[in-house]
Design a protein around this motif. Structure first.
Motif, PDB file in Angstrom:
ATOM      1  N   GLU A   7       0.835  -1.207   0.000  1.00 21.20           N
ATOM      2  CA  GLU A   7       0.000   0.000   0.000  1.00 21.20           C
ATOM      3  C   GLU A   7       0.868   1.253   0.000  1.00 21.20           C
ATOM      4  N   PHE A   8       1.921   1.245   0.835  1.00 20.91           N
ATOM      5  CA  PHE A   8       2.837   2.385   0.869  1.00 20.91           C
ATOM      6  C   PHE A   8       3.535   2.559  -0.474  1.00 20.91           C
ATOM      7  N   ASP A   9       4.015   1.481  -1.065  1.00 28.70           N
ATOM      8  CA  ASP A   9       4.713   1.574  -2.353  1.00 28.70           C
ATOM      9  C   ASP A   9       3.782   2.071  -3.446  1.00 28.70           C
ATOM     10  N   TYR A  10       2.531   1.604  -3.430  1.00 27.69           N
ATOM     11  CA  TYR A  10       1.560   2.083  -4.423  1.00 27.69           C
ATOM     12  C   TYR A  10       1.326   3.585  -4.248  1.00 27.69           C
ATOM     13  N   LEU A  11       1.166   4.016  -3.007  1.00 25.49           N
ATOM     14  CA  LEU A  11       0.944   5.431  -2.730  1.00 25.49           C
ATOM     15  C   LEU A  11       2.143   6.262  -3.180  1.00 25.49           C
ATOM     16  N   ALA A  12       3.348   5.769  -2.919  1.00 24.39           N
ATOM     17  CA  ALA A  12       4.551   6.507  -3.282  1.00 24.39           C
ATOM     18  C   ALA A  12       4.739   6.605  -4.792  1.00 24.39           C
ATOM     19  N   GLY A  13       4.197   5.637  -5.544  1.00 22.93           N
ATOM     20  CA  GLY A  13       4.454   5.596  -6.977  1.00 22.93           C
ATOM     21  C   GLY A  13       3.309   6.039  -7.860  1.00 22.93           C
ATOM     22  N   GLN A  28      -1.776   9.614  -4.707  1.00 25.76           N
ATOM     23  CA  GLN A  28      -1.327  10.756  -3.918  1.00 25.76           C
ATOM     24  C   GLN A  28      -2.362  11.873  -3.925  1.00 25.76           C
ATOM     25  N   GLN A  29      -3.019  12.078  -5.063  1.00 28.09           N
ATOM     26  CA  GLN A  29      -4.065  13.103  -5.128  1.00 28.09           C
ATOM     27  C   GLN A  29      -5.250  12.723  -4.249  1.00 28.09           C
ATOM     28  N   SER A  30      -5.603  11.449  -4.231  1.00 27.62           N
ATOM     29  CA  SER A  30      -6.681  10.994  -3.366  1.00 27.62           C
ATOM     30  C   SER A  30      -6.309  11.185  -1.900  1.00 27.62           C
TER      31      SER A  30
END
Length: 385
Positions: A362-368, A373-375
């Motif tokens: 989840e963190f890696d998806y958010l970082a990439g 990130q906008q959500s």
């Protein structure tokens, strides 16, 4: 005595509602069980969404906030030392402001000119299904206020929600198996913006009250006692959970306040019972991870104030009739975001190695992902009131 609206509770929600009604020419009396000094002694964090900032300005109570509040254009999340900054200005064109809830309360107290009755004991609500009235005791004398409406802004343990028949209300709750051990220290913050950290030893948060006063938290078991932690143990534990650069930059000192806060998610439905309305912590609790508690209370009272104003100015009940459904939609979205952040950033030993790998993914998806990130930024900055 008679008033159009009786507000129970002189925390930021009750004071904001009272101030907005006062400016609209609506007669609203606030009843508070504690003294002004006690109310101002409640130390709470304060990350203000733009909607809350705008509401302070609408209440003509925002001057000191703008002078002393700290604008934050982003936050940092880290996972096992890997860091990712989220630039709110770039992602959404907005920002948040760090300004303590105690200071919000102080400013609203100073702005209010109408009646607030402190140290009102034994507050009781009556006949809120018909012609409501409220009683309280002051200096050993019982007083009665007849009114059109009652607003319960008196917190999770207050009398307003407790007065609703159990058959008329449904509650939803999750209690987390951990809390936050927080330390307040007179040292400059480790960073200009908040740092949320996930580590195998548990969650940590680096926040601030001002340019010279910092607030730090670490995840601990729910039954942990603050006095079991001396300062040296706390600082060592905090450093172990931060990325090496932040750990090295951390400036420590004697704690000036130390406490453990439990984490809970809670929602009551509905939020209207005849002429009684619930707002703020009387209606809902969110984990502090998403910085939504104060802001959610402010969005409640903004909606309720507008509904009262519409009723008294336009003789319409439409907004009052729609209050509960309207604010509950926003409440559940804020609950979802706070739950999501809590699940991403804390350790849950019962989830095992698989659960922690999911958190990492989840963190890696958010970082990439720019879309992710906008959500994240949209929710952290606050959904429209």
């Amino acid at each position: 005595m008679r008033a159009q609206v009786v507000i129970i509770g002189a925390g930021p929600a009750g004071l904001m509602l009272g101030r907005l009604l006062e400016l609209a020419g609506i007669d609203a009396v606030i009843l508070e069980r504690k003294s002004p000094e006690y109310v101002l002694g409640r130390i709470r964090a304060g990350v203000l969404e733009q909607g809350t900032i705008d509401l302070m300005d609408r209440a003509q109570a925002g001057a000191r906030m703008h002078a002393e509040g700290l604008i934050h254009h982003g936050v940092e999340l880290s996972f096992d030392g890997d860091r990712q900054r989220f630039d709110f200005t770039q992602l959404m064109g907005r920002h948040v402001m760090v300004y303590g809830q105690t200071e919000v309360t102080r400013d609203l107290m100073a702005a209010r000119q109408a009646m607030t009755i402190y140290e009102a004991d034994d507050v009781s609500v009556h006949d809120f299904d018909g012609r409501p009235w409220v009683t309280y005791r002051k200096n050993g004398v019982t007083h009665r206020i007849d009114c059109d409406f009652i607003a319960g802004c008196d917190g999770f343990h207050g009398v307003a929600r407790a007065s609703v028949p159990p058959t008329a209300i449904t509650t939803f709750e999750r209690t987390y198996p951990f809390g936050w051990l927080g330390v307040l220290v007179d040292q400059p913050p480790v960073a200009d913006e908040l740092i949320y950290a996930h580590h195998e030893r548990g969650f940590a948060l680096c926040s601030q009250r001002s340019a010279t006063r910092s607030r730090y938290y670490v995840q601990v078991p729910a039954d942990e006692k603050a006095d079991a932690w001396d300062d040296a143990r706390f600082w060592d534990e905090l450093r172990s959970r931060l990325n090496p650069e932040s750990a090295e930059a951390l400036r420590t000192g004697p704690s000036i306040e130390k406490s453990v806060a439990p984490l809970r998610s809670f929602v009551a439905e509905p939020l209207r019972f005849g002429q009684l309305f619930l707002c703020g912590d009387a209606a809902h609790i969110v984990p502090p991870t998403g910085a939504k508690g104060l802001n959610l209370a402010m969005s409640d009272v903004a909606a309720l104030a507008d509904a009262f104003i519409e009723h008294y100015v336009d003789s319409s009940l439409a907004a009052l009739d729609g209050y509960s459904a309207k604010v509950l939609r926003r409440i559940w979205k804020a609950e979802r975001f706070s739950w999501w952040m809590t699940n991403l950033l804390h350790t849950f030993p019962e989830n095992g190695a698989f659960g922690r790998r999911i958190q990492r993914a989840e963190f890696d998806y958010l970082a990439g992902s720019v879309s992710a990130q906008q959500s994240f930024a949209e929710n952290y900055l606050g959904l429209p009131l």
